[in-house]
Design a protein around this motif. Structure first.
Motif, PDB file in Angstrom:
ATOM      1  N   GLY A 109       0.933  -0.874  -0.010  1.00 41.66           N
ATOM      2  CA  GLY A 109       0.130   0.445   0.176  1.00 41.66           C
ATOM      3  C   GLY A 109       0.404   1.376   0.068  1.00 41.66           C
ATOM      4  O   GLY A 109       1.988   1.340  -0.076  1.00 41.66           O
ATOM      5  N   ILE A 110      -0.267   2.306   0.694  1.00 33.40           N
ATOM      6  CA  ILE A 110       0.949   3.508   0.284  1.00 33.40           C
ATOM      7  C   ILE A 110       2.290   3.729   0.788  1.00 33.40           C
ATOM      8  O   ILE A 110       3.207   4.679   0.731  1.00 33.40           O
ATOM      9  CB  ILE A 110      -0.385   4.869   0.803  1.00 33.40           C
ATOM     10  N   HIS A 111       2.366   3.143   2.376  1.00 33.67           N
ATOM     11  CA  HIS A 111       3.327   3.211   2.970  1.00 33.67           C
ATOM     12  C   HIS A 111       4.777   2.863   1.868  1.00 33.67           C
ATOM     13  O   HIS A 111       5.811   2.709   1.707  1.00 33.67           O
ATOM     14  CB  HIS A 111       3.350   2.651   4.298  1.00 33.67           C
ATOM     15  N   THR A 112       4.058   1.358   1.709  1.00 35.33           N
ATOM     16  CA  THR A 112       5.403   0.837   0.703  1.00 35.33           C
ATOM     17  C   THR A 112       5.715   1.406  -0.409  1.00 35.33           C
ATOM     18  O   THR A 112       6.862   2.038  -0.377  1.00 35.33           O
ATOM     19  CB  THR A 112       5.143  -0.463   0.450  1.00 35.33           C
ATOM     20  N   GLN A 113       4.703   2.318  -1.028  1.00 34.17           N
ATOM     21  CA  GLN A 113       5.215   2.829  -2.437  1.00 34.17           C
ATOM     22  C   GLN A 113       6.017   4.303  -1.903  1.00 34.17           C
ATOM     23  O   GLN A 113       6.774   4.559  -2.627  1.00 34.17           O
ATOM     24  CB  GLN A 113       3.827   3.241  -2.276  1.00 34.17           C
ATOM     25  N   ARG A 114       5.355   4.449  -0.817  1.00 32.03           N
ATOM     26  CA  ARG A 114       6.207   5.549  -0.548  1.00 32.03           C
ATOM     27  C   ARG A 114       7.654   5.495  -0.337  1.00 32.03           C
ATOM     28  O   ARG A 114       9.096   6.291  -0.611  1.00 32.03           O
ATOM     29  CB  ARG A 114       5.975   6.643   0.953  1.00 32.03           C
ATOM     30  N   ALA A 115       8.079   4.138   0.620  1.00 37.18           N
ATOM     31  CA  ALA A 115       9.254   3.566   0.370  1.00 37.18           C
ATOM     32  C   ALA A 115      10.382   3.672  -0.174  1.00 37.18           C
ATOM     33  O   ALA A 115      11.642   3.128  -0.451  1.00 37.18           O
ATOM     34  CB  ALA A 115       9.862   2.510   1.656  1.00 37.18           C
ATOM     35  N   VAL A 116       9.110   3.426  -1.475  1.00 42.38           N
ATOM     36  CA  VAL A 116      10.542   2.754  -2.804  1.00 42.38           C
ATOM     37  C   VAL A 116      11.181   3.629  -3.221  1.00 42.38           C
ATOM     38  O   VAL A 116      11.730   3.846  -4.078  1.00 42.38           O
ATOM     39  CB  VAL A 116       9.283   1.923  -4.058  1.00 42.38           C
ATOM     40  N   GLU A 117       9.519   4.570  -3.179  1.00 42.36           N
ATOM     41  CA  GLU A 117      10.288   6.422  -3.808  1.00 42.36           C
ATOM     42  C   GLU A 117      11.022   7.144  -3.338  1.00 42.36           C
ATOM     43  O   GLU A 117      12.393   7.742  -3.655  1.00 42.36           O
ATOM     44  CB  GLU A 117       8.950   6.695  -3.544  1.00 42.36           C
ATOM     45  N   ASN A 118      11.076   6.657  -1.941  1.00 45.82           N
ATOM     46  CA  ASN A 118      12.804   7.253  -0.442  1.00 45.82           C
ATOM     47  C   ASN A 118      13.707   6.326  -0.765  1.00 45.82           C
ATOM     48  O   ASN A 118      15.118   7.420  -0.497  1.00 45.82           O
ATOM     49  CB  ASN A 118      12.119   7.424   0.663  1.00 45.82           C
ATOM     50  N   PHE A 119      14.136   5.513  -0.977  1.00 49.17           N
ATOM     51  CA  PHE A 119      15.196   4.488  -0.512  1.00 49.17           C
ATOM     52  C   PHE A 119      15.751   3.762  -1.483  1.00 49.17           C
ATOM     53  O   PHE A 119      16.700   2.543  -1.502  1.00 49.17           O
ATOM     54  CB  PHE A 119      14.394   3.350   0.711  1.00 49.17           C
ATOM     55  N   SER A 120      15.180   3.149  -3.146  1.00 51.72           N
ATOM     56  CA  SER A 120      15.745   2.324  -3.923  1.00 51.72           C
ATOM     57  C   SER A 120      17.315   2.487  -4.426  1.00 51.72           C
ATOM     58  O   SER A 120      17.455   3.871  -5.161  1.00 51.72           O
ATOM     59  CB  SER A 120      14.919   2.206  -4.944  1.00 51.72           C
ATOM     60  N   ILE A 121      17.930   2.640  -3.860  1.00 52.88           N
ATOM     61  CA  ILE A 121      18.912   2.958  -4.008  1.00 52.88           C
ATOM     62  C   ILE A 121      20.051   1.198  -4.082  1.00 52.88           C
ATOM     63  O   ILE A 121      21.738   1.429  -4.817  1.00 52.88           O
ATOM     64  CB  ILE A 121      20.320   2.759  -3.000  1.00 52.88           C
ATOM     65  N   SER A 122      19.835   0.168  -3.628  1.00 56.56           N
ATOM     66  CA  SER A 122      20.734  -1.151  -4.082  1.00 56.56           C
ATOM     67  C   SER A 122      20.660  -1.965  -4.930  1.00 56.56           C
ATOM     68  O   SER A 122      21.450  -3.099  -5.357  1.00 56.56           O
ATOM     69  CB  SER A 122      20.827  -1.514  -2.491  1.00 56.56           C
ATOM     70  N   ASN A 123      19.479  -2.212  -5.463  1.00 56.94           N
ATOM     71  CA  ASN A 123      18.759  -2.812  -6.179  1.00 56.94           C
ATOM     72  C   ASN A 123      19.063  -4.211  -5.840  1.00 56.94           C
ATOM     73  O   ASN A 123      18.927  -5.499  -6.325  1.00 56.94           O
ATOM     74  CB  ASN A 123      19.829  -3.287  -7.469  1.00 56.94           C
ATOM     75  N   ARG A 124      18.440  -4.065  -4.403  1.00 56.05           N
ATOM     76  CA  ARG A 124      18.347  -5.339  -3.718  1.00 56.05           C
ATOM     77  C   ARG A 124      16.753  -5.101  -2.570  1.00 56.05           C
ATOM     78  O   ARG A 124      16.500  -4.072  -2.450  1.00 56.05           O
ATOM     79  CB  ARG A 124      19.133  -5.479  -2.323  1.00 56.05           C
ATOM     80  N   SER A 125      16.103  -6.195  -2.555  1.00 53.38           N
ATOM     81  CA  SER A 125      15.647  -6.152  -2.053  1.00 53.38           C
ATOM     82  C   SER A 125      15.622  -6.753   0.186  1.00 53.38           C
ATOM     83  O   SER A 125      16.724  -7.589  -0.176  1.00 53.38           O
ATOM     84  CB  SER A 125      14.092  -7.288  -2.027  1.00 53.38           C
ATOM     85  N   THR A 126      14.493  -6.476   0.599  1.00 53.33           N
ATOM     86  CA  THR A 126      14.691  -6.834   1.870  1.00 53.33           C
ATOM     87  C   THR A 126      15.320  -8.446   2.194  1.00 53.33           C
ATOM     88  O   THR A 126      14.387  -9.322   1.721  1.00 53.33           O
ATOM     89  CB  THR A 126      13.418  -6.120   2.971  1.00 53.33           C
ATOM     90  N   ASN A 127      16.145  -8.565   3.536  1.00 58.83           N
ATOM     91  CA  ASN A 127      16.223 -10.009   3.060  1.00 58.83           C
ATOM     92  C   ASN A 127      15.005 -11.434   2.947  1.00 58.83           C
ATOM     93  O   ASN A 127      13.945 -10.440   3.834  1.00 58.83           O
ATOM     94  CB  ASN A 127      17.163 -10.607   4.238  1.00 58.83           C
ATOM     95  N   ILE A 128      14.574 -11.838   3.123  1.00 61.14           N
ATOM     96  CA  ILE A 128      13.092 -12.946   3.456  1.00 61.14           C
ATOM     97  C   ILE A 128      13.213 -13.928   4.215  1.00 61.14           C
ATOM     98  O   ILE A 128      12.059 -13.435   5.000  1.00 61.14           O
ATOM     99  CB  ILE A 128      13.159 -13.765   1.218  1.00 61.14           C
ATOM    100  N   HIS A 129      14.167 -14.271   4.831  1.00 54.51           N
ATOM    101  CA  HIS A 129      14.318 -13.913   5.226  1.00 54.51           C
ATOM    102  C   HIS A 129      13.563 -13.666   7.495  1.00 54.51           C
ATOM    103  O   HIS A 129      12.693 -13.983   8.155  1.00 54.51           O
ATOM    104  CB  HIS A 129      15.646 -15.335   6.330  1.00 54.51           C
ATOM    105  N   LEU A 130      14.626 -12.482   7.082  1.00 58.00           N
ATOM    106  CA  LEU A 130      13.814 -11.720   7.909  1.00 58.00           C
ATOM    107  C   LEU A 130      12.243 -11.119   7.727  1.00 58.00           C
ATOM    108  O   LEU A 130      11.383 -10.966   8.609  1.00 58.00           O
ATOM    109  CB  LEU A 130      14.792  -9.662   8.006  1.00 58.00           C
TER     110      LEU A 130
END
Length: 471
Positions: A28-49
């Motif tokens: 939702g909106i919180h995730t979308q804002r974070a995508v726009e703010n923090f996309s720097i490494s071309n990686r995703s949060t560790n799936i185990h976490l």
């Protein structure tokens, strides 16, 4: 009318304003804002976490259902959504960069939104209909990023620590097998890359096995410090907006569902703000990486050649080594292990910096700790297993080369010190090197002792054991 491939959006809002979200998206909106703010490494949060956060969400929902503080239809829908994610569904919806501001709030909200929208779907509602199920009011009931995220990180770390300890055990076993396999082959030992004393080839593998055994034990024991959790402490560890019944109930449920021996911290504020346990774990990973680097580096050196180097061992050929030099094969598995070790050491420094820069009641840099620690745990486990399977298990000792190097060296002259003194032994070595002779020949020429005494003192299978040769 919708045209083919036309994207359909829904609108979500928070107190900052409105944002359009793809209708098919579970976030939702919180995730979308974070995508726009923090996309720097071309990686995703560790799936185990992510999965560990989902486990905490499931336990919280189960606790509220047990206490009667959440309606059964909403609670059961959230639990089904949790189970689906834990079984691998919706993994493409956890899209956030691991490095993010907010102490992990964005990844936490990503999970809240995905679970909420899947639960809405299960109940026959459209995604984004938060009047029915709300990401904060229901999925995040009695929780905060600041107790969910550290608790989940501990769960994820333990889950990755155990296979690492097992991988170390497998490597240790392989090294011990090599110790037994080559216990009869004598070779030249070296200190500071210079000829030292004779040793059995198996002894070197035995020494490596001992180092790995220590690492295995340290990694096994450190799990105890990861078992304390601060769930129920909410924002700063005081437990505001979480009842005591809820706190005890969710802890009991997590103990049961994870089977990890988790325990409620007696002082949740400590767990909320202090990240030293992760520095400790990372430090032990660095220690293990140090030993692995040393072992891999030794093997590269002893494998060097095959004609222009030491060449006392042969590492397995796993791929061609050059795009221009025909027939070249490199020690690539050992090189991979060395690079893994360097990365683990670099990650340890990052974890140290992040942990010490926590301020007051929270550490804003926990996402960096999570990303690097979990990366190190996964990376080291995979590297160790590859090291064992593609390198250690197939090492061969070149016995004739070992004998040649030993016979051409004056290393065994040290065995004479007790009998003729250090100065005299040194003169013999000097003469042997100058005249390009072995030490036994020079000793016979000088007639300092009988051939029987020489043979007894310089027996290579005696001088690799404790005691004074010839006595």
């Amino acid at each position: 009318m919708n045209f083919p491939h036309e994207k359909i959006y829904r609108t979500e809002k928070d107190f900052l304003g409105e944002i359009s979200i793809l209708q098919d998206a579970y976030y939702g909106i919180h995730t979308q804002r974070a995508v726009e703010n923090f996309s720097i490494s071309n990686r995703s949060t560790n799936i185990h976490l992510i999965h560990a956060i989902v486990e905490v969400k499931k336990a919280a929902t189960m606790a509220h259902l047990k206490l009667g503080s959440l309606s059964s239809d909403i609670g059961n829908a959230i639990i089904i959504a949790c189970n689906e994610v834990l079984q691998g569904a919706l993994s493409d919806q956890f899209i956030l960069d691991p490095l993010q501001g907010g102490a992990g709030t964005s990844s936490h909200m990503n999970v809240n939104e995905v679970l909420t929208n899947r639960a809405l779907e299960l109940l026959g509602h459209e995604k984004g209909n938060y009047e029915v199920i709300h990401p904060l009011h229901h999925t995040n009931f009695s929780q905060s990023t600041n107790d969910v995220y550290p608790t989940a990180l501990r769960i994820a770390a333990i889950r990755l620590l155990r296979p690492l300890s097992e991988a170390c055990a497998e490597l240790q076993n392989s090294l011990q097998l090599k110790e037994n396999q080559y216990e009869h082959i004598i070779k030249l030992g070296r200190t500071q890359l210079m000829d030292a004393l004779p040793m059995m080839a198996g002894q070197s593998f035995g020494a490596y096995a001992q180092a790995v055994a220590r690492d295995r034990w340290r990694l096994y024991k450190v799990e105890e410090r990861l078992r304390q959790i601060n769930i129920g402490g909410t924002a700063i560890g005081t437990g505001m907006n979480a009842s005591l019944k809820y706190i005890y109930t969710i802890t009991d449920i997590l103990q049961d569902t994870t089977k990890l021996g988790l325990a409620r911290s007696e002082f949740p504020m400590d767990i909320t703000q202090n990240m030293d346990v992760f520095v400790e774990v990372s430090g032990l990973l660095k220690s293990a990486a140090t030993n692995l680097f040393k072992i891999a580096s030794d093997l590269r050196l002893l494998n060097s050649g095959p004609k222009g180097g030491i060449g006392e061992i042969t590492l397995p050929s796993v791929q061609i080594g050059s795009s221009i030099m025909s027939g070249k094969v490199n020690p690539v598995i050992a090189e991979m292990v060395c690079q893994m070790a360097m990365k683990v050491m670099a990650n340890d420094y990052a974890i140290t910096l992040a942990a010490m820069n926590g301020q007051l009641e929270l550490n804003a840099f926990t996402p960096l700790i999570a990303d690097t620690l979990l990366e190190s745990l996964e990376m080291m486990t995979k590297a160790i297993l590859l090291f064992k399977e593609k390198c250690i298990d197939h090492i061969e000792i070149n016995e004739e080369v070992c004998k040649k190097h030993l016979s051409e060296s004056c290393a065994i002259a040290t065995a004479l010190v007790y009998h003729i003194g250090h100065d005299c032994a040194s003169q013999l070595v000097k003469k042997a090197q100058k005249e390009d002779k072995d030490i036994t020949a020079v000793l016979k020429e000088e007639k300092l002792m009988s051939e029987e005494e020489i043979e007894k003192i310089l027996n290579p299978y005696v001088i690799t054991k404790p005691g004074i040769p010839g006595i």
